[in-house]
Design a protein around this motif. Structure first.
Motif, PDB file in Angstrom:
ATOM      1  N   PHE A  46      12.115  45.835  29.558  1.00  0.00           N
ATOM      2  CA  PHE A  46      11.340  46.610  28.674  1.00  0.00           C
ATOM      3  C   PHE A  46      10.791  45.421  27.780  1.00  0.00           C
ATOM      4  O   PHE A  46       9.522  45.958  27.345  1.00  0.00           O
ATOM      5  CB  PHE A  46      12.204  47.454  27.789  1.00  0.00           C
ATOM      6  CG  PHE A  46      12.586  48.719  28.436  1.00  0.00           C
ATOM      7  CD1 PHE A  46      11.634  49.544  29.225  1.00  0.00           C
ATOM      8  CD2 PHE A  46      13.896  49.080  28.564  1.00  0.00           C
ATOM      9  CE1 PHE A  46      12.120  50.637  29.794  1.00  0.00           C
ATOM     10  CE2 PHE A  46      14.483  50.155  29.587  1.00  0.00           C
ATOM     11  CZ  PHE A  46      13.363  50.963  29.781  1.00  0.00           C
ATOM     12  N   THR A  48       9.466  42.697  28.829  1.00  0.00           N
ATOM     13  CA  THR A  48       8.166  42.312  29.491  1.00  0.00           C
ATOM     14  C   THR A  48       7.125  43.296  29.559  1.00  0.00           C
ATOM     15  O   THR A  48       6.048  43.000  29.449  1.00  0.00           O
ATOM     16  CB  THR A  48       8.565  41.670  30.850  1.00  0.00           C
ATOM     17  OG1 THR A  48       9.327  42.827  31.512  1.00  0.00           O
ATOM     18  CG2 THR A  48       9.387  40.525  30.868  1.00  0.00           C
ATOM     19  N   ILE A  49       7.486  44.526  29.708  1.00  0.00           N
ATOM     20  CA  ILE A  49       6.433  45.734  29.619  1.00  0.00           C
ATOM     21  C   ILE A  49       5.819  45.945  28.462  1.00  0.00           C
ATOM     22  O   ILE A  49       4.801  46.047  28.516  1.00  0.00           O
ATOM     23  CB  ILE A  49       7.293  46.925  30.114  1.00  0.00           C
ATOM     24  CG1 ILE A  49       7.570  46.921  31.698  1.00  0.00           C
ATOM     25  CG2 ILE A  49       6.332  48.085  30.050  1.00  0.00           C
ATOM     26  CD1 ILE A  49       6.497  46.652  32.432  1.00  0.00           C
ATOM     27  N   LEU A 306       0.356  44.840  34.918  1.00  0.00           N
ATOM     28  CA  LEU A 306       1.527  45.409  34.765  1.00  0.00           C
ATOM     29  C   LEU A 306       2.426  45.092  35.954  1.00  0.00           C
ATOM     30  O   LEU A 306       3.788  44.883  35.819  1.00  0.00           O
ATOM     31  CB  LEU A 306       1.372  47.044  34.958  1.00  0.00           C
ATOM     32  CG  LEU A 306       0.618  47.600  33.477  1.00  0.00           C
ATOM     33  CD1 LEU A 306       0.302  49.055  33.961  1.00  0.00           C
ATOM     34  CD2 LEU A 306       1.546  47.492  32.187  1.00  0.00           C
ATOM     35  N   SER A 309       4.128  41.630  34.967  1.00  0.00           N
ATOM     36  CA  SER A 309       5.063  41.885  34.156  1.00  0.00           C
ATOM     37  C   SER A 309       6.501  42.734  34.663  1.00  0.00           C
ATOM     38  O   SER A 309       7.609  42.075  34.181  1.00  0.00           O
ATOM     39  CB  SER A 309       4.593  42.865  33.012  1.00  0.00           C
ATOM     40  OG  SER A 309       4.410  43.978  33.274  1.00  0.00           O
ATOM     41  N   ILE A 310       6.221  43.759  35.638  1.00  0.00           N
ATOM     42  CA  ILE A 310       7.286  44.270  36.088  1.00  0.00           C
ATOM     43  C   ILE A 310       8.204  43.393  37.128  1.00  0.00           C
ATOM     44  O   ILE A 310       9.434  43.311  36.788  1.00  0.00           O
ATOM     45  CB  ILE A 310       7.037  45.528  36.979  1.00  0.00           C
ATOM     46  CG1 ILE A 310       6.523  46.505  36.012  1.00  0.00           C
ATOM     47  CG2 ILE A 310       8.084  46.001  37.789  1.00  0.00           C
ATOM     48  CD1 ILE A 310       5.985  47.698  36.839  1.00  0.00           C
TER      49      ILE A 310
END
Length: 368
Positions: A46, A48-49, A306, A309-310
């Motif tokens: 969370f 990184t997101i 995204l 990041s995931i």
């Protein structure tokens, strides 16, 4: 005395041969790993997101306009190297500083904050303060233009499409309309500069050719006229009065006239050859596809940001979990070593006490 007992049925899992391990053991270990570190992995994910979402919200979108030029040659080059050189020369001209200066002055980009202008943005606040405290010198027209040229060069890109005669140009800007306008101006300026250079070169060549033709024609006419005049003077005299000197002068005049006429004819032939070569090797650029307003931003790319990041969040969570396992295992090993050392010390102490208790009984016969 402390004693340790080990049952005969106890089996050390670590001492089992690899062939006796169950195939589901790796899966069970992975599930156990996730259960132990689920909180830290979720927290890292969370974080990184959230960082990626903050970046997407704060980042200024950039729009990229595209246009295409076609290089038109009257006679295509005979080999690939010549064609590549011709196209690369056009690319170098498009990326040249001279063309950039013309576009910047035409559109007033030197004063645009996006190109490092004097006003607007954080730089517009920092620069006046730095000048007041003496950290920087007052800006000049030269420094403003240099900064605009550097920004312009970073935003403009050109490349050849495969082995074709087509050059693709792109320009990045925070304003989509501005990006298309600048790129079309670049293409128009390049084409106009080529036409102007060709026109000026043609005028210079035409003037030189006319002057040279007039000079050679005058020399040939003068030499021929001299021969005719000399022959007319010599015709009224008896042939007996013609001397060897007069005949030599006549031959010299005739040779001069012939040389002048040949020089004039050779120049005309060379001129026709050069004109044919110029027409066959003439290179022109035409706007194949005009730049239009881009509909979507080229950066930042939401899907890529995204996705990174995931993946990064998952990998970072796994790495932190593995690090925690390694640290915990080291602490347990240290504790087990300390316990084992304590047991050994206690056993050695008990053995020493037992030896002391048996020592008097062994010495009693000596006392008797």
């Amino acid at each position: 005395m402390m004693q340790t007992y080990k049952t005969g049925n106890s089996i050390d899992p670590g001492a089992m041969p690899p062939e006796f391990r169950s195939p589901v053991d790796p899966l069970a270990e992975a599930v156990s790993f996730i259960r132990r570190h689920l909180r830290i992995m979720l927290l890292t994910f969370f974080v990184t997101i959230g960082a990626a979402l903050l970046y997407l919200v704060a980042a200024v979108p950039t729009f990229t306009a595209a246009a295409k030029l076609v290089i038109d040659a009257k006679a295509p080059p005979t080999d690939a190297a010549s064609a590549s050189t011709m196209v690369e020369s056009q690319i170098a001209i498009i990326k040249s500083e001279g063309l950039a200066r013309v576009v910047i002055r035409k559109l007033g980009l030197a004063e645009d904050p996006e190109f490092g202008g004097r006003t607007g943005g954080l730089r517009g606040i920092i620069r006046p303060i730095s000048r007041l405290v003496g950290l920087s010198k007052p800006e000049t027209e030269f420094s403003v233009m240099r900064r605009a040229l550097q920004s312009f060069d970073r935003k403009l890109s050109t490349r050849r499409l495969g082995l074709t005669y087509i050059v693709e140009m792109t320009f990045d800007s925070t304003d989509p309309e501005r990006a298309a306008q600048i790129l079309n101006t670049v293409a128009e300026t390049h084409i106009a500069a080529q036409m102007e250079a060709k026109f000026k070169s043609g005028l210079r060549d035409e003037k030189w050719v006319k002057d040279r033709m007039t000079e050679l024609n005058g020399q040939a006419s003068a030499a021929q006229k001299a021969v005719v005049e000399y022959q007319t003077v010599d015709a009224g005299k008896p042939s007996s009065q013609s001397t060897a000197k007069m005949q030599g002068d006549l031959r010299e005049l005739e040779a001069t006239a012939e040389t002048s006429a040949k020089a004039y004819d050779n120049f005309l032939r060379m001129l026709r050859y050069m004109e044919a070569q110029q027409q066959s090797s003439n290179v022109e650029a035409h706007l194949l596809i005009e730049a239009s307003r881009p509909l979507e931003a080229s950066s930042p790319k939401v899907v890529i940001v995204l996705g990174i990041s995931i993946v990064g969040g998952v990998l970072l969570g796994i790495a932190i979990g593995m690090l925690r396992d390694l640290l915990g295992r080291g602490i347990r090993i240290s504790g087990d070593d300390a316990t084992a050392s304590s047991v050994v010390i206690l056993q050695q102490g008990e053995a020493a006490v037992a030896n002391q208790n048996h020592a008097p009984a062994a010495m009693s016969p000596l006392r008797r």
